[in-house]
Design a protein around this motif. Sequence first.
Motif, short mmCIF file in Angstrom:
data_model
loop_
_atom_site.label_atom_id
_atom_site.label_comp_id
_atom_site.label_asym_id
_atom_site.label_seq_id
_atom_site.Cartn_x
_atom_site.Cartn_y
_atom_site.Cartn_z
N THR A 24 0.61 -1.29 -0.13
CA THR A 24 -0.03 0.14 -0.03
C THR A 24 0.64 1.29 0.12
O THR A 24 2.03 1.33 0.72
N PRO A 25 0.33 2.31 -0.80
CA PRO A 25 1.13 3.56 -0.68
C PRO A 25 1.44 4.35 0.54
O PRO A 25 0.38 4.04 1.16
N THR A 26 2.48 5.11 1.01
CA THR A 26 2.60 5.87 2.06
C THR A 26 2.52 7.46 1.41
O THR A 26 2.59 7.65 0.43
N VAL A 27 1.92 8.21 2.58
CA VAL A 27 1.81 9.54 2.00
C VAL A 27 2.78 10.32 2.74
O VAL A 27 3.23 10.25 4.08
N LYS A 28 3.57 11.13 1.88
CA LYS A 28 4.63 11.99 2.19
C LYS A 28 3.99 13.45 2.41
O LYS A 28 3.35 13.74 1.80
N GLN A 67 -7.74 16.21 10.30
CA GLN A 67 -7.18 15.08 10.11
C GLN A 67 -8.31 14.41 9.28
O GLN A 67 -9.52 14.23 9.53
N LEU A 68 -7.81 13.79 8.09
CA LEU A 68 -8.61 13.23 7.28
C LEU A 68 -8.49 11.64 6.96
O LEU A 68 -7.31 11.07 6.79
N PHE A 69 -9.60 10.84 6.62
CA PHE A 69 -9.48 9.36 6.35
C PHE A 69 -9.46 9.43 4.68
O PHE A 69 -10.54 9.95 4.04
N VAL A 70 -8.58 8.88 4.09
CA VAL A 70 -8.21 9.10 2.49
C VAL A 70 -7.79 7.49 2.22
O VAL A 70 -7.11 6.78 2.81
N MET A 71 -7.72 7.53 0.75
CA MET A 71 -7.20 6.46 0.22
C MET A 71 -5.90 7.06 -0.60
O MET A 71 -6.00 8.11 -1.64
N PRO A 72 -4.61 6.79 -0.28
CA PRO A 72 -3.49 7.50 -0.72
C PRO A 72 -3.37 7.19 -2.42
O PRO A 72 -2.91 8.12 -3.12
N ALA A 73 -4.13 6.45 -2.89
CA ALA A 73 -3.84 5.90 -4.30
C ALA A 73 -4.83 7.03 -4.95
O ALA A 73 -4.43 7.18 -6.26
N TRP A 105 -6.52 2.39 2.81
CA TRP A 105 -6.82 3.68 3.46
C TRP A 105 -5.85 4.32 4.55
O TRP A 105 -5.20 3.18 4.97
N THR A 106 -5.86 5.41 4.81
CA THR A 106 -4.99 5.88 6.05
C THR A 106 -5.68 7.07 6.49
O THR A 106 -6.56 7.76 5.97
N TRP A 107 -4.99 7.82 7.51
CA TRP A 107 -5.40 9.03 8.14
C TRP A 107 -4.27 9.73 7.86
O TRP A 107 -3.15 9.52 7.94
N ILE A 108 -4.50 10.99 7.64
CA ILE A 108 -3.52 12.22 7.53
C ILE A 108 -3.89 13.27 8.43
O ILE A 108 -4.70 13.72 8.55
N ASP A 109 -2.88 14.05 8.84
CA ASP A 109 -2.83 15.24 9.70
C ASP A 109 -2.38 16.28 8.50
O ASP A 109 -1.41 16.28 8.01
N CYS A 110 -3.28 17.34 8.30
CA CYS A 110 -3.05 18.08 7.46
C CYS A 110 -3.65 19.77 7.63
O CYS A 110 -4.39 19.75 8.52
N THR A 132 0.58 6.98 11.28
CA THR A 132 0.62 5.56 11.45
C THR A 132 0.29 4.76 12.39
O THR A 132 0.18 3.55 12.40
N ASP A 133 -0.28 5.51 13.49
CA ASP A 133 -0.61 4.83 14.76
C ASP A 133 -2.06 4.27 14.90
O ASP A 133 -2.49 3.61 15.59
N ARG A 134 -2.78 4.72 13.77
CA ARG A 134 -4.10 4.09 13.55
C ARG A 134 -4.14 3.17 12.63
O ARG A 134 -3.32 2.79 11.66
N HIS A 135 -5.27 2.12 12.57
CA HIS A 135 -5.26 0.87 11.78
C HIS A 135 -6.53 0.81 11.05
O HIS A 135 -7.27 0.36 11.31
#
Length: 96
Positions: A9-13, A67-73, A48-53, A40-43
């Motif tokens: 799965t992709p990571t968000v930079k 803080q958003l719940f997104v699909m990095p792809a 999908w992932t959570w981002i702080d933005c 990264t502390d959320r599962h």
Amino acid sequence: MTGRREDGTPTVKPGVYLLSRAASPQFHAPILVRVIRELTDRHPPHGWTWIDCYQLDRHGDAIEKRQLFVMPAGMRQVNVPPVPYAARRPPARSTR
């Protein structure tokens, strides 16, 4: 977005991204964000992932921390050049 986890799965930079329905159904109107970090502390579920933005305005200035719940792809990285304050014009006002 660069890099992948061990499971593929992709990571968000950190960077500026355009979030549309491809990133999550919640973005019926696309928004521009500056990602601070991936949380990264959320599962979340696979893909999908959570981002702080920070959500950005039309000039690229931060208007709200989120803080958003997104699909990095589905996130599209963009280059937003800064707009000097002297070059900014106020939004057109209604003459009603």
